[in-house]
Write a protein that holds these residues in place. Structure first.
Motif, mmCIF file in Angstrom:
data_model
loop_
_atom_site.group_PDB
_atom_site.id
_atom_site.type_symbol
_atom_site.label_atom_id
_atom_site.label_comp_id
_atom_site.label_asym_id
_atom_site.label_seq_id
_atom_site.Cartn_x
_atom_site.Cartn_y
_atom_site.Cartn_z
ATOM 1 N N THR A 401 0.846 -1.194 0.000
ATOM 2 C CA THR A 401 0.000 0.000 0.000
ATOM 3 C C THR A 401 0.876 1.237 0.000
ATOM 4 O OG1 THR A 401 -1.661 -1.195 1.301
ATOM 5 C CG2 THR A 401 -1.844 1.213 1.197
ATOM 6 N N PRO A 402 0.922 2.010 -1.086
ATOM 7 C CA PRO A 402 1.754 3.221 -1.128
ATOM 8 C C PRO A 402 1.356 4.212 -0.042
ATOM 9 C CG PRO A 402 1.009 2.620 -3.323
ATOM 10 C CD PRO A 402 0.230 1.767 -2.370
ATOM 11 N N VAL A 403 2.331 4.992 0.405
ATOM 12 C CA VAL A 403 2.123 5.993 1.450
ATOM 13 C C VAL A 403 2.456 7.366 0.870
ATOM 14 C CG1 VAL A 403 2.858 6.782 3.731
ATOM 15 C CG2 VAL A 403 2.723 4.327 3.243
ATOM 16 N N ARG A 404 1.635 8.374 1.168
ATOM 17 C CA ARG A 404 1.930 9.722 0.698
ATOM 18 C C ARG A 404 2.930 10.365 1.656
ATOM 19 N NH1 ARG A 404 -0.138 12.750 -3.054
ATOM 20 N NH2 ARG A 404 -2.003 11.444 -3.263
ATOM 21 N N GLY A 405 4.105 10.722 1.144
ATOM 22 C CA GLY A 405 5.138 11.318 1.972
ATOM 23 C C GLY A 405 4.828 12.750 2.334
ATOM 24 N N LYS A 406 5.628 13.290 3.242
ATOM 25 C CA LYS A 406 5.434 14.670 3.654
ATOM 26 C C LYS A 406 5.650 15.641 2.493
ATOM 27 C CE LYS A 406 6.810 13.830 8.457
ATOM 28 N NZ LYS A 406 7.808 14.118 9.510
ATOM 29 N N ASP A 407 6.413 15.200 1.464
ATOM 30 C CA ASP A 407 6.642 16.059 0.298
ATOM 31 C C ASP A 407 5.518 15.955 -0.730
ATOM 32 O OD1 ASP A 407 7.034 13.542 -0.732
ATOM 33 O OD2 ASP A 407 9.130 13.855 -1.309
ATOM 34 N N GLY A 408 4.476 15.162 -0.405
ATOM 35 C CA GLY A 408 3.325 15.040 -1.292
ATOM 36 C C GLY A 408 3.434 13.912 -2.299
ATOM 37 N N LYS A 409 4.607 13.288 -2.451
ATOM 38 C CA LYS A 409 4.789 12.217 -3.422
ATOM 39 C C LYS A 409 4.438 10.864 -2.793
ATOM 40 C CE LYS A 409 8.540 14.661 -5.813
ATOM 41 N NZ LYS A 409 9.969 14.623 -6.202
ATOM 42 N N MET A 410 3.987 9.932 -3.664
ATOM 43 C CA MET A 410 3.621 8.597 -3.188
ATOM 44 C C MET A 410 4.884 7.742 -3.031
ATOM 45 S SD MET A 410 0.469 8.971 -2.714
ATOM 46 C CE MET A 410 0.057 7.289 -2.234
ATOM 47 N N ILE A 411 4.965 7.048 -1.886
ATOM 48 C CA ILE A 411 6.119 6.190 -1.585
ATOM 49 C C ILE A 411 5.705 4.740 -1.787
ATOM 50 C CG2 ILE A 411 7.776 5.487 0.190
ATOM 51 C CD1 ILE A 411 7.220 8.188 1.567
ATOM 52 N N THR A 412 6.395 4.034 -2.687
ATOM 53 C CA THR A 412 6.096 2.623 -2.944
ATOM 54 C C THR A 412 7.154 1.687 -2.367
ATOM 55 O OG1 THR A 412 7.215 2.716 -5.088
ATOM 56 C CG2 THR A 412 4.839 3.171 -5.062
ATOM 57 N N GLU A 413 8.309 2.238 -2.009
ATOM 58 C CA GLU A 413 9.346 1.451 -1.354
ATOM 59 C C GLU A 413 10.198 2.391 -0.501
ATOM 60 O OE1 GLU A 413 11.338 -0.360 -4.636
ATOM 61 O OE2 GLU A 413 12.663 1.340 -4.948
ATOM 62 N N LEU A 414 10.772 1.827 0.558
ATOM 63 C CA LEU A 414 11.536 2.637 1.503
ATOM 64 C C LEU A 414 13.015 2.310 1.410
ATOM 65 C CD1 LEU A 414 9.284 2.202 4.681
ATOM 66 C CD2 LEU A 414 9.316 4.149 3.119
ATOM 67 N N GLU A 415 13.826 3.343 1.395
ATOM 68 C CA GLU A 415 15.264 3.158 1.563
ATOM 69 C C GLU A 415 15.523 3.110 3.069
ATOM 70 O OE1 GLU A 415 17.605 6.046 -0.424
ATOM 71 O OE2 GLU A 415 16.510 5.880 -2.312
ATOM 72 N N VAL A 416 15.860 1.928 3.558
ATOM 73 C CA VAL A 416 15.952 1.721 5.001
ATOM 74 C C VAL A 416 17.413 1.780 5.440
ATOM 75 C CG1 VAL A 416 15.380 0.204 6.918
ATOM 76 C CG2 VAL A 416 13.927 0.248 4.881
ATOM 77 N N PRO A 417 17.804 2.807 6.192
ATOM 78 C CA PRO A 417 19.195 2.891 6.648
ATOM 79 C C PRO A 417 19.526 1.776 7.635
ATOM 80 C CG PRO A 417 18.054 4.997 6.871
ATOM 81 C CD PRO A 417 17.015 3.966 6.604
ATOM 82 N N LYS A 418 20.788 1.382 7.630
ATOM 83 C CA LYS A 418 21.269 0.379 8.574
ATOM 84 C C LYS A 418 20.999 0.847 9.993
ATOM 85 C CE LYS A 418 25.692 -0.143 8.793
ATOM 86 N NZ LYS A 418 27.077 -0.476 8.388
ATOM 87 N N GLY A 419 20.502 -0.056 10.844
ATOM 88 C CA GLY A 419 20.220 0.290 12.229
ATOM 89 C C GLY A 419 18.769 0.659 12.476
ATOM 90 N N THR A 420 17.944 0.681 11.408
ATOM 91 C CA THR A 420 16.546 1.077 11.556
ATOM 92 C C THR A 420 15.745 -0.013 12.261
ATOM 93 O OG1 THR A 420 16.617 2.408 9.550
ATOM 94 C CG2 THR A 420 14.443 1.708 10.315
#
Length: 567
Positions: A401-420
């Motif tokens: 399920t895409p998420v609308r980011g704070k910048d208004g764009k739809m997020i379909t995948e997350l860049e997950v930093p190490k340690g998250t």
């Protein structure tokens, strides 16, 4: 210890804490684009709101406000993921588990402190080796042999209840009796050991009292477990660590210490008696309860014959005793108690399943219902499933399920930093109306007697039992050091699925150990007794395993119900 030694340690500790607090502010991650709740303390972020006995509304509010994936604050202001997105769960639990995602330090440290070096604290190859040793003792053939033991033990509680209600309905603490019963079930079938005579006059074993209080006490001390425990479990000697706990300025920590002492001392007693019997030979083992067919006897004998690379150490074997005993006692007693409470609220369902049980006994010549019939009773099965539905190198995490980011764009995948750290909301996964339908929040056993919603089937939630999750733990995102945290999954999925309740593999020939225990107990109790609500208000605490109580703060679970003879 002189001041000259203490001073640099204090400076080092303060420097480390400052770095943990400042790092996410100086180097914000790409996750900051995710929507999420405001606020949160500098020490524990949103964890106090997410992990407490009254957190139900907070999780449902997060679902309504931010959808399936959002950003929450963790320890020292870290950027954590909160998700119940099915595609993300599949990657975390199955596809990338042990490659990218693994348990958090706090999860491992907490379980190591409470249960020792058992199945709950092992990772990677060590975890695989322990499961390999344990899996055979949960085979279907072995469980068929266990049914007779389950009936024998459950009949004792049936008799105790019959005595109590002989002159009319009585208020009975069902939670207390189900804890005693679950402990004796795993005692005889799993450990070859008896804890309790299960009579009206017999005293509950001190293990039963300790087991009931551990999970609520853990929840009460969430901040300590999340922030301090991971960093002290490897400091100095065990004697020194014990000194720290004894002098820690917290009544809650000391209560957990006393509970863990009871669990450990009981496990040592069981392990040593079993090992002594095995060394004396088959005759001595056969003379014990369980006659050498119990789980721990089989495990110990298998370990003696195993290749050196697969052998478990004495510390690991002792850890299995503690882990399996607690897991079997707390989960089974909690599930049974929840079922009786729900059936007391839904008398139509209680009457319907009672009729099914009585017909099955009649068809079996008046004898206890045999294994194959028991696991196939459709309405009893539906009740169990429905109760359990409502009962943790950089990489990419895809979303269904895409998420609308704070910048208004739809997020379909997350860049997950190490340690998250990713927190999985089991409550929302099990009650998401987009998957389960508009009645997702209602207790309706009939949903399991009809085709499940296509959206739920298509979501491919990676649970190993009926599209459900039911456990509470924490994980770290980690090719080297990442973190992932569950908050409530029915039995999990993938390599960390619950070995006691469901194992890794699901076989269609019958339910696993705990479902079998549950069904035996429900069949005997519901056939003879009617359960009704008392005049006391019951609050179900949102702890590691949901527990009933008279208020939201007590650490001693209880469920008073009115029990009478069924017509």
């Amino acid at each position: 210890m002189t001041f000259s030694v203490v001073q640099p340690l204090v400076i080092l500790g303060l420097s480390w804490a400052c770095w943990r607090i400042l790092r996410p502010r100086l180097f914000p991650s790409a996750l900051r684009n995710l929507p999420g709740p405001d606020g949160g303390s500098w020490l524990s972020g949103h964890l106090n709101k997410m992990m407490n006995t009254t957190a139900w509304d907070y999780h449902l509010k997060t679902l309504r406000q931010f959808g399936a994936t959002s950003l929450v604050k963790g320890v020292f202001g870290s950027d954590d993921i909160y998700t119940f997105d099915p595609k993300a769960l599949h990657h975390i639990l199955v596809k990338d588990h042990n490659v990218i995602w693994d348990e958090t330090d706090s999860f491992v440290a907490g379980n190591k402190t409470f249960f020792g070096e058992g199945i709950f604290t092992s990772l990677g190859e060590r975890h695989r080796r322990q499961r390999k040793m344990l899996n055979p003792v949960f085979s279907i053939n072995h469980m068929r042999e266990m049914v007779l033991i389950f009936y024998e033990v459950a009949h004792k509680v049936e008799q105790a209840f019959s005595n109590k209600v002989a002159n009319g309905p009585q208020e009975i603490d069902v939670m207390d009796w189900m804890t005693r019963l679950a402990l004796e079930l795993i005692g005889q079938s799993g450990l070859g050991y008896t804890f309790d005579e299960l009579t009206e006059t017999s005293q509950p074993h001190r293990y039963a009292q300790a087991a009931k209080q551990l999970i609520p006490s853990q929840t009460e001390n969430t901040v300590v477990i999340q922030t301090i425990l991971p960093y002290i479990t490897n400091i100095g000697t065990p004697k020194f660590r014990r000194w720290i706990v004894d002098h820690f300025p917290s009544k809650g920590v000391k209560r957990m210490r006393d509970i863990v002492d009871v669990l450990h001392e009981t496990s040592v007693e069981i392990y040593e008696s079993k090992l002594t019997a095995i060394k004396k030979g088959d005759e001595a083992l056969a003379a014990q309860i369980g006659k050498g067919k119990d789980i721990i006897s089989i495990l110990l004998k298998a370990n003696m014959k195993a290749e050196d690379d697969d052998k478990l150490s004495e510390e690991e074997l002792l850890g299995q005793v503690t882990s399996l005993t607690f897991a079997a006692t707390d989960t089974t007693s909690g599930a049974l108690t929840r079922t009786f409470h729900l059936l007391a609220q839904h008398k139509d369902a209680q009457a319907k399943v009672r009729e099914e049980i009585r017909n099955a006994r009649k068809a079996n010549g008046g004898q206890d219902i045999d294994y194959d019939t028991l696991v196939a009773l459709p309405y009893l099965d539906a009740i169990c499933r429905e109760t359990l539905r409502l009962a943790r190198q950089d990489g990419i995490l895809p979303l269904m399920t895409p998420v609308r980011g704070k910048d208004g764009k739809m997020i379909t995948e997350l860049e997950v930093p190490k340690g998250t750290i990713a927190h999985i909301s089991i409550l929302n996964a099990n009650t998401n109306p987009d998957l389960w339908g508009p009645d997702a929040g209602e207790w309706k056993p009939e949903r399991w007697l009809n085709p499940l919603p296509q959206a739920l089937i298509d979501a491919r939630i990676p649970g190993v039992y009926s599209h459900l999750y039911l456990l509470s733990t924490s994980f770290t995102y980690s090719p080297t050091d990442h973190a992932f945290s569950f908050i409530r999954m029915t039995f999990l999925g993938g390599g960390r699925s619950c070995i006691y309740n469901v194992l890794i593999h699901y076989t269609s020939s019958g339910f696993k150990f705990s479902q079998l225990e549950m069904k035996v107990v429900l069949v005997l109790m519901l056939e003879k007794f009617e359960f009704s609500l008392s005049d006391k208000n019951i609050y179900w605490q949102m702890t590691g395993i949901t527990t009933p109580n008279l208020d939201a703060t007590s650490t001693l679970p209880t469920l008073p119900l009115i029990v009478g003879k069924a017509k």
